[in-house]
Design an enzyme around this catalytic site. Structure first.
Site, mmCIF file in Angstrom:
data_model
loop_
_atom_site.group_PDB
_atom_site.id
_atom_site.type_symbol
_atom_site.label_atom_id
_atom_site.label_comp_id
_atom_site.label_asym_id
_atom_site.label_seq_id
_atom_site.Cartn_x
_atom_site.Cartn_y
_atom_site.Cartn_z
ATOM 1 N N ASP A 317 -82.815 -86.594 27.494
ATOM 2 C CA ASP A 317 -81.864 -86.549 28.605
ATOM 3 C C ASP A 317 -82.511 -85.686 29.695
ATOM 4 O O ASP A 317 -83.524 -85.017 29.479
ATOM 5 C CB ASP A 317 -80.508 -85.987 28.178
HETATM 6 C C1 BGC Z 1 -76.950 -87.597 31.842
HETATM 7 C C2 BGC Z 1 -77.546 -88.906 31.386
HETATM 8 C C3 BGC Z 1 -78.160 -89.605 32.575
HETATM 9 C C4 BGC Z 1 -79.187 -88.692 33.199
HETATM 10 C C5 BGC Z 1 -79.874 -89.297 34.397
HETATM 11 C C6 BGC Z 1 -77.932 -86.761 32.641
HETATM 12 O O1 BGC Z 1 -77.284 -85.681 33.235
HETATM 13 O O2 BGC Z 1 -76.498 -86.879 30.715
HETATM 14 O O3 BGC Z 1 -76.563 -89.713 30.812
HETATM 15 O O4 BGC Z 1 -78.709 -90.821 32.165
HETATM 16 O O5 BGC Z 1 -78.563 -87.509 33.634
HETATM 17 O O6 BGC Z 1 -79.012 -89.373 35.461
#
Ligand code: BGC
Length: 858
Positions: A317
């Site tokens: 993530d």
């Molecule tokens: C989220 C993810 C997301 C990523 C990119 C993170 O803060 O938890 O679900 O895909 O950001 O935007």
């Protein structure tokens, strides 16, 4: 207080004609995936041991409590099974790369690329690298895209075909924009009813979430786009998730999950995703059993890559890595967006292999040079990434990226390619409208209030609530939808997309009413607090409609004091007061709710004046049209709740941890309820819900509730058995060569039982029924009273009968044996319940398994 359920006109009666087929197979544990020639030096072990705790000795798979033992080394992907050709190609590709080139594919270029995540590139080969883009409901941060119904609505539809089509359409849009990896679906489970991102996912049951995830992935990947199963694992609340901005931004909570619960509940949707061939999995921000998800070798090396033989790549993530070596050794394959953290060091390094603002990048080259991370591990990262690329066919005619994040509506200057404004919407609005209507749950319908008869519409209709109308700042007026103004059609955060338009209910209803009944007066109040005007209009109206909502989202945005997670389960903008104000003056009040999850309805649900309630979730851009389709009866409601609506927030088995009064460095969240989340907890503890999991009404009326079991049979020679006969299963089944496979041993997915029955629609409308099969495990097996293990949505014309078959796989009647580290079918008496909800069981049949069957194991 006893539940007043007389108003519930149940859907279609189910008549069971039961045919039970049983086959067993004995499957040994899959061969280990450890590279036999690898010697794991004590240096490597120590790199992880220092960070992964608590745990049992390296390589030991025995884990019963909430611990994550070290599992080393990280298994190299093997060229077996359906992906073998792609894996071989990926190996060949990787063997021709230099170390910096390999590192460029594993580490992102931070946040200034075209997409929300971008890997480095290989200019020598003209290889542009990967574009990774949110979200689980459409292409994020661009234009001329569609805003699909949220994941929770896909689950509310219980419609496998529509869920698949939604995946296909989203995949087509991501492909059209040149996205390589769609960062979805989201499959965390809704352990906490108030958790901020529940709406991105598929509800509070692992089986339902597993089916919806697998179908969504198949749909996305049918378009050549790599799907991403996220967030692996235990990302069940936003407070204290840390990483890139989970509210407090300092600590990462630890989801402390015992081994059985991990397998049977939280890993289940991920296992089904891997079985469906998902190309990538995203490790979460939080810790599991004390260890950061992206460093947790038990869940990555152990469960994903060994047990489930995951062939694709594990990406972090955004800024979820907290270390270099530990995450690499634990099995993480791609670091996104690359840098150490938001605002820490340079935020734009186009060549990761020389960038020193990352836990990987240049640091990974050093770790290889000093032996902390073996180069084969980096090779395997790249092989896995490229395997997914080849497996999706992205080497053939794949579009280049055609937009630029964060500047959807502008053309950038000459040095940067701008947004090409490619229209990828196709005719997806039709599907979106259909899903919106077919995911709207009818919770209450007194005296046939709905559907409204378009030929006899009332003379005076009053519509109340800001949720009925448009956002005064426009549908995209709040960044990442971080406000609750106007009708709610998606939550907030990274799981969003820009609306191309948003049909609000007020306009859609007004148009429909006006077309059919030009003389009808339609008045409205979208100021939620103007109770005088509401009272005045409600007093005169023949029909009132009150719209209300409840919103939530990702923790980096706080809306109205809600830091991602909801602070409570009540309606926003004093929705309860609006409903009681209107309904106390208007004896025919229809309530429509747009919410991210369960809300407490007790203040008005039993009011005689509240004649109908529609629970519409987050329907996406066609919201108003979808609700008109339901109100008018052109769509007969067929949606079902993918979670329980309780009478009190305290009735649920878990709640968000909102505070850290003792300033713990790690907030441990014990998953003490174990298998008993949502309805399983209500059933186990005799708690009466307001509306149970799986509940939903239809316009068609109910008939005599017959539950005749006509026959059952046993393979190989079907024989008639008397009603309620016990089936005996003896012996160990045929000896078979040990076989693993993607998603676990293949025997897990073999058919155990086929349950056949007939649904009879005795009502006055054609409609869909959602037949649900719940399994009651033998006494002593430690399972909740019943768990969902099959469902089918079937269309039945009025008066017609429809035969339904639901297959239960071996996995569906298995439990995870923590000592054997294997799935086993326990011996004893199973009961299969067939019903119209988790509490509306129409029939059941028991069978006895006389000998425990191990589906994998040493
Ligand atoms: C989220 C993810 C997301 C990523 C990119 C993170 O803060 O938890 O679900 O895909 O950001 O935007």
């Amino acid at each position: 207080m006893p539940r007043q359920r007389q108003f519930i006109a149940r859907g279609i009666s189910l008549i069971l004609i039961s045919t039970f087929l049983y086959s067993t197979s004995f499957i040994s544990f899959p061969s280990t995936l450890f590279p036999s020639s690898d010697v794991i030096s004590s240096t490597l072990n120590h790199a992880l041991e220092r960070r992964q705790s608590p745990g049992s000795p390296t390589g030991t798979a025995l884990s019963t409590g909430p611990t994550s033992p070290l599992i080393l080394p990280s298994p190299n992907v093997t060229a077996t099974g359906p992906w073998s050709k792609s894996i071989l190609r990926a190996k060949q590709f990787t063997s021709g790369l230099t170390l910096p080139e390999k590192i460029n594919l594993t580490t992102g270029i931070d946040v200034n690329g075209r997409c929300v995540g971008n890997s480095g590139s290989i200019p020598r080969l003209n290889f542009a690298g990967f574009c990774l883009e949110d979200s689980p409901l459409g292409v994020r941060l661009t234009d001329y895209n569609s805003a699909f119904p949220a994941g929770i609505n896909a689950a509310m539809s219980w419609d496998k075909d529509l869920i698949l089509q939604r995946g296909q359409a989203m995949g087509a849009e991501h492909r059209g924009k040149g996205v390589n990896v769609q960062l979805g679906p989201m499959m965390n489970l809704g352990r906490d009813a108030a958790a901020g991102r529940n709406w991105e996912g598929f509800g509070a049951d692992p089986f339902l979430a597993g089916v919806a995830s697998a179908l969504t992935i198949q749909g996305i990947q049918s378009q050549g786009v790599i799907a991403c199963a996220k967030h692996y694992i235990g990302n069940e609340q936003e407070h204290f998730r840390s990483g890139s901005g989970g509210g407090e931004n300092s600590v990462s909570y630890s989801s402390d999950i015992d081994d059985r619960t991990l397998h049977e509940v939280y890993a289940w949707p991920f296992a089904e995703s891997i079985k469906a061939g998902v190309g990538s999995v995203m490790c979460a921000y939080n810790r599991i059993n004390g260890t950061y998800a992206c460093e947790n070798s038990k869940i990555i090396n152990g469960i994903a890559k060994e047990e489930l033989d995951f062939k694709g790549f594990l990406l972090s993530d955004w800024a979820a890595l907290e270390s270099g070596a530990a995450s690499a050794l634990a099995g993480t394959d791609m670091n996104q967006p690359g840098f150490i953290g938001y605002g820490i060091g340079p935020q734009n390094e186009p060549n990761p292999s020389t960038a020193n603002n990352s836990f990987w990048g240049e640091a990974l080259a050093q770790m290889v040079a000093n032996g902390t991370v073996p180069e084969w591990r980096v090779d395997d990262m790249v092989v896995r990434i490229m395997s997914a690329y080849y497996e999706m066919g992205q080497d053939k005619d794949y579009p280049a990226v055609k937009y630029w994040n964060f500047c959807s509506f502008n053309q950038l200057g000459p040095t940067q390619p701008g947004n090409e404004h490619v229209n990828v919407q196709g005719n997806h609005s039709i599907l979106i409208r259909e899903i919106g209507a077919k995911s709207t749950v009818l919770l209450k319908n007194l005296n046939g209030t709905l559907p409204l008869n378009e030929k006899k519409l009332p003379r005076n209709i009053a519509i109340f609530g800001s949720d009925a109308g448009p956002n005064p700042d426009g549908p995209n007026g709040c960044g990442d939808r971080g406000c609750d103004q106007g009708t709610l059609a998606m939550g907030w955060g990274s799981g969003t997309a820009n609306f191309p338009y948003l049909i609000d209910p007020l306009s859609a209803i007004a148009n429909w009413v006006h077309e059919n009944s030009p003389d009808t007066m339609i008045e409205y109040v979208t100021n939620d607090y103007n109770y005088n005007q509401v009272t005045s209009l409600a007093t005169q109206a023949d029909l009132c409609m009150v719209f209300a909502n409840a919103d939530s989202g990702e923790g980096y945005i706080t809306v109205d004091g809600n830091a991602g997670d909801r602070n409570n389960l009540t309606l926003w903008h004093s929705g309860d007061t609006l409903i009681t104000t209107a309904s106390s003056h208007c004896p025919n009040t229809i309530v429509v709710l747009h919410t991210v999850g369960p809300v407490i309805l007790e203040k008005w649900i039993e009011s005689e004046n509240v004649t109908a309630v529609l629970f519409a979730g987050l329907p996406g851009q066609e919201s108003g049209n979808s609700i008109v389709d339901v109100l008018s009866g052109s769509v007969n409601p067929s949606a079902r709740l993918p979670f329980t609506i309780a009478e009190s927030a305290f009735d649920y088995s878990a709640n968000v941890v909102y505070s850290n009064p003792t300033n713990e460095i790690i907030i441990h969240i014990p998953y003490d309820e174990a298998l008993e989340i949502d309805y399983r907890h209500f059933d186990a503890n005799g708690i009466v819900p307001r509306f149970e999991f799986g509940f939903g009404l239809s316009y068609t009326s109910s008939a005599t509730n017959s539950s005749t079991i006509l026959s059952s049979s046993l393979p190989p020679t079907p024989t008639s058995a008397p009603v309620n006969a016990s089936l005996s299963i003896s012996g160990t089944g045929p000896a078979v060569t040990p076989t693993g496979g993607i998603g676990g041993p293949t025997s897990l997915y073999d058919t155990a039982f086929t349950i056949s029955f007939t649904i009879h629609n005795t009502g006055a409308f054609d409609g869909d029924e959602v037949a649900q099969v719940y399994v009651g495990f033998p006494d002593g097996s430690g399972e909740p009273p019943k768990v969902l293990r099959g469902f089918e949505k079937v269309w039945v014309g009025k008066g017609a009968r429809c035969n339904v078959q639901i297959v239960l796989r071996n996995k569906d009647i298995s439990i995870w044996d923590v000592v054997k580290q294997a799935w086993v079918i326990p011996s004893g008496r199973f009961t299969f319940f067939v019903g119209a909800s988790s509490r509306d069981i129409r029939m059941s049949q028991s069978v006895t398994v006389t000998k425990l069957v191990t589906l994998n194991g040493p």
